[in-house]
Motif scaffolding. Structure first.
Motif, mmCIF file in Angstrom:
data_model
loop_
_atom_site.group_PDB
_atom_site.id
_atom_site.type_symbol
_atom_site.label_atom_id
_atom_site.label_comp_id
_atom_site.label_asym_id
_atom_site.label_seq_id
_atom_site.Cartn_x
_atom_site.Cartn_y
_atom_site.Cartn_z
ATOM 1 N N THR A 105 0.720 -1.102 -0.021
ATOM 2 C CA THR A 105 -0.215 -0.234 0.052
ATOM 3 C C THR A 105 0.869 1.230 0.098
ATOM 4 O O THR A 105 0.504 2.324 -0.730
ATOM 5 C CB THR A 105 -1.033 -0.093 1.324
ATOM 6 O OG1 THR A 105 -1.784 -1.196 0.982
ATOM 7 C CG2 THR A 105 -1.609 1.392 1.247
ATOM 8 N N GLY A 133 -5.486 -1.617 -10.380
ATOM 9 C CA GLY A 133 -6.491 -2.354 -9.280
ATOM 10 C C GLY A 133 -6.677 -3.669 -10.083
ATOM 11 O O GLY A 133 -6.605 -4.592 -9.429
ATOM 12 N N GLN A 134 -7.005 -3.615 -11.315
ATOM 13 C CA GLN A 134 -7.260 -4.809 -12.049
ATOM 14 C C GLN A 134 -6.229 -5.778 -12.142
ATOM 15 O O GLN A 134 -6.085 -7.053 -12.051
ATOM 16 C CB GLN A 134 -7.812 -4.576 -13.327
ATOM 17 C CG GLN A 134 -9.230 -3.843 -13.391
ATOM 18 C CD GLN A 134 -10.021 -3.973 -14.779
ATOM 19 O OE1 GLN A 134 -10.012 -5.050 -15.163
ATOM 20 N NE2 GLN A 134 -10.444 -2.660 -15.170
ATOM 21 N N SER A 137 -5.554 -7.432 -8.779
ATOM 22 C CA SER A 137 -6.788 -8.371 -8.515
ATOM 23 C C SER A 137 -6.337 -9.610 -9.564
ATOM 24 O O SER A 137 -6.512 -10.762 -8.749
ATOM 25 C CB SER A 137 -8.060 -7.688 -9.098
ATOM 26 O OG SER A 137 -8.399 -6.665 -8.080
ATOM 27 N N HIS A 147 -3.735 -10.459 -1.259
ATOM 28 C CA HIS A 147 -4.596 -9.231 -0.984
ATOM 29 C C HIS A 147 -4.157 -8.260 -2.094
ATOM 30 O O HIS A 147 -2.864 -7.861 -2.337
ATOM 31 C CB HIS A 147 -5.010 -8.828 0.295
ATOM 32 C CG HIS A 147 -3.639 -7.843 0.691
ATOM 33 N ND1 HIS A 147 -2.424 -8.285 1.183
ATOM 34 C CD2 HIS A 147 -3.802 -6.463 0.975
ATOM 35 C CE1 HIS A 147 -1.679 -7.259 1.430
ATOM 36 N NE2 HIS A 147 -2.526 -6.035 1.342
ATOM 37 N N ASN A 148 -5.247 -7.251 -2.442
ATOM 38 C CA ASN A 148 -4.999 -6.179 -3.265
ATOM 39 C C ASN A 148 -4.531 -5.061 -2.344
ATOM 40 O O ASN A 148 -5.282 -4.134 -1.806
ATOM 41 C CB ASN A 148 -5.868 -5.987 -4.075
ATOM 42 C CG ASN A 148 -6.103 -5.008 -5.354
ATOM 43 O OD1 ASN A 148 -4.912 -4.176 -5.212
ATOM 44 N ND2 ASN A 148 -6.740 -4.773 -6.174
ATOM 45 N N ARG A 151 -6.453 -1.384 -2.629
ATOM 46 C CA ARG A 151 -7.748 -1.316 -1.779
ATOM 47 C C ARG A 151 -7.598 -0.472 -0.672
ATOM 48 O O ARG A 151 -8.482 0.271 -0.090
ATOM 49 C CB ARG A 151 -8.397 -2.646 -1.514
ATOM 50 C CG ARG A 151 -8.764 -3.318 -2.785
ATOM 51 C CD ARG A 151 -9.654 -4.598 -2.620
ATOM 52 N NE ARG A 151 -9.830 -5.235 -3.766
ATOM 53 C CZ ARG A 151 -10.267 -6.522 -3.775
ATOM 54 N NH1 ARG A 151 -10.661 -7.385 -2.452
ATOM 55 N NH2 ARG A 151 -10.908 -7.189 -4.891
ATOM 56 N N ASP A 152 -6.459 -0.389 0.055
ATOM 57 C CA ASP A 152 -6.149 0.346 1.296
ATOM 58 C C ASP A 152 -5.467 1.352 1.014
ATOM 59 O O ASP A 152 -5.278 2.528 1.966
ATOM 60 C CB ASP A 152 -5.186 -0.567 2.330
ATOM 61 C CG ASP A 152 -5.855 -1.985 2.691
ATOM 62 O OD1 ASP A 152 -7.244 -2.118 2.628
ATOM 63 O OD2 ASP A 152 -5.308 -2.898 2.780
ATOM 64 N N ARG A 155 -7.074 7.355 -2.196
ATOM 65 C CA ARG A 155 -7.231 7.691 -3.442
ATOM 66 C C ARG A 155 -6.997 9.162 -3.764
ATOM 67 O O ARG A 155 -7.065 9.972 -2.925
ATOM 68 C CB ARG A 155 -8.568 7.368 -3.753
ATOM 69 C CG ARG A 155 -9.054 5.950 -3.828
ATOM 70 C CD ARG A 155 -7.824 5.006 -4.333
ATOM 71 N NE ARG A 155 -8.044 3.550 -4.347
ATOM 72 C CZ ARG A 155 -8.731 2.532 -4.887
ATOM 73 N NH1 ARG A 155 -9.204 2.985 -6.222
ATOM 74 N NH2 ARG A 155 -9.046 1.451 -4.772
#
Length: 381
Positions: A105, A133-134, A137, A147-148, A151-152, A155
């Motif tokens: 992150t 992000g894709q 994932s 985990h991605n 996401r944390d 933005r």
């Protein structure tokens, strides 16, 4: 049983991975026993989750990104693929040589911060992060990571009063619209610009329009394809495939143009001289911009005719749901996000209509307390 032992002044981890294969990993010189235990604990956790990958087999971010974009190519239109491929090729240089399981992150937030410092457009950055992000994932699905990390991550946000989307929208008023149409005397382009203004259709939807798409009886045009970058496509979303109402003037002018329009094999409403789909850049540079100049108007984008259509409907007080369906937005929220700034901050007409509905022209009844008791009086508007 996983364990650590010291060999030749270096700590070595000994364990079995999720496939039952024995692994021995020597840690760098200088690693102490506590650090070795922590590292082994991380590996045991990843084995339990089924995503342990030996360090020599862990792919780089660039390798995962390449595999992802090729996988996506099978299920997306070519123009979307070109967009994704461009993101992967241009925008992830500082991530390319990092092992996929070393991207955290913190790595992503630093990436975002650097991009914002460089002055990248906020909407462009958001699109790039969707691609990122894709990719991550995809790495999760293939058990390269558990985990991605995006996401944390916090933005990017617009700074201060930087309303870039609002500033880009230019709207013509009725006088300017009439001036433009008066200056464009070529029947085909006059009808093209008139249809754009009166339907809010996107440029690709107009260039892909066929005569069979027009319902003369119900005065509607059915948007069911778009023409972009030399190719026909079906609309991206379910909402984009829609019927747009046509005004009597537009129907009349299109009927006149149908009689004059050269017959062409694709049955296009606005073909080029060869009977093929019109080139967007040629249309803008040879007819749209000269028409604006002749009318004494500033140069705007062709897409601003769509914004003009939306603004006129909003100014008339049309129902937001109707505006959304005519524009082909996926939801009223999208319409609000784009055009909320055009809506009046005050609306006396609306509250007056409400008052007339509730109380009529004679006013409403009000009960007041007096020394003699309660008194009923009428308050007139």
């Amino acid at each position: 049983m996983a364990c650590i032992s010291k060999r030749r002044d270096r700590w070595v981890m000994d364990f079995y991975d999720q496939h039952g294969v024995r692994q021995r990993v020597a840690l760098p010189e200088g690693t102490n026993k506590g650090q070795a235990k922590d590292k082994l604990r991380e590996i045991v956790d990843s084995i339990a989750k089924g995503n342990y990958i030996p360090i020599k087999k862990t792919p780089l971010f660039s390798e995962v990104a390449r595999d992802w974009v090729e996988y996506k190519r099978l299920n997306i239109r070519e123009t979307v693929y070109e967009c994704y491929e461009g993101h992967v090729r241009i925008h992830f240089q500082e991530l390319n040589e990092i092992l996929i399981n070393r991207i955290t992150t913190a790595t992503i937030e630093k990436y975002i911060s650097v991009r914002q410092t460089q002055g990248i457009n906020i909407n462009t950055l958001r699109k790039i992060l969707v691609t990122l992000g894709q990719i991550l994932s995809y790495a999760v699905r293939h058990k390269y990571i558990d985990h991605n990390p995006l996401r944390d991550a916090e933005r990017p946000r617009e700074q201060g009063n930087n309303h870039e989307d609002v500033d880009k929208i230019t709207i013509l008023n009725p006088v300017q619209i009439n001036s433009l149409l008066e200056q464009v005397t070529d029947q085909k382009y006059h009808n093209l610009f008139l249809t754009a203004i009166m339907t809010g259709a996107r440029q690709g939807e107009l260039l892909g329009l066929k005569w069979s798409d027009i319902d003369w009886k119900n005065k509607q045009v059915f948007i069911q394809r778009t023409f972009n970058k030399g190719r026909f496509f079906t609309p991206k979303t379910k909402g984009s495939k829609r019927k747009i109402d046509l005004s009597p003037t537009v129907v009349k002018e299109l009927k006149r143009w149908k009689l004059a329009c050269p017959t062409n094999e694709p049955d296009l409403v606005f073909p080029n001289e060869s009977g093929n789909p019109m080139n967007y850049s040629n249309m803008v540079n040879r007819y749209f911009h000269p028409g604006l100049k002749a009318a004494g108007l500033p140069v705007i984008r062709f897409h601003d005719l769509r914004h003009t259509y939306a603004s006129m409907l909003i100014e008339q007080g049309e129902n937001l749901k109707y505006i959304q369906t005519q524009l082909g937005h996926s939801s009223p929220t999208v319409t609000l996000n784009v055009y909320a700034h055009l809506m009046k901050p005050t609306n006396q007409e609306a509250v007056c209509r409400l008052e007339n509905t509730l109380f009529g022209a004679t006013g409403h009844k009000m009960v007041t307390k007096t020394k003699k008791g309660l008194r009923l009086s009428t308050v007139t508007p």
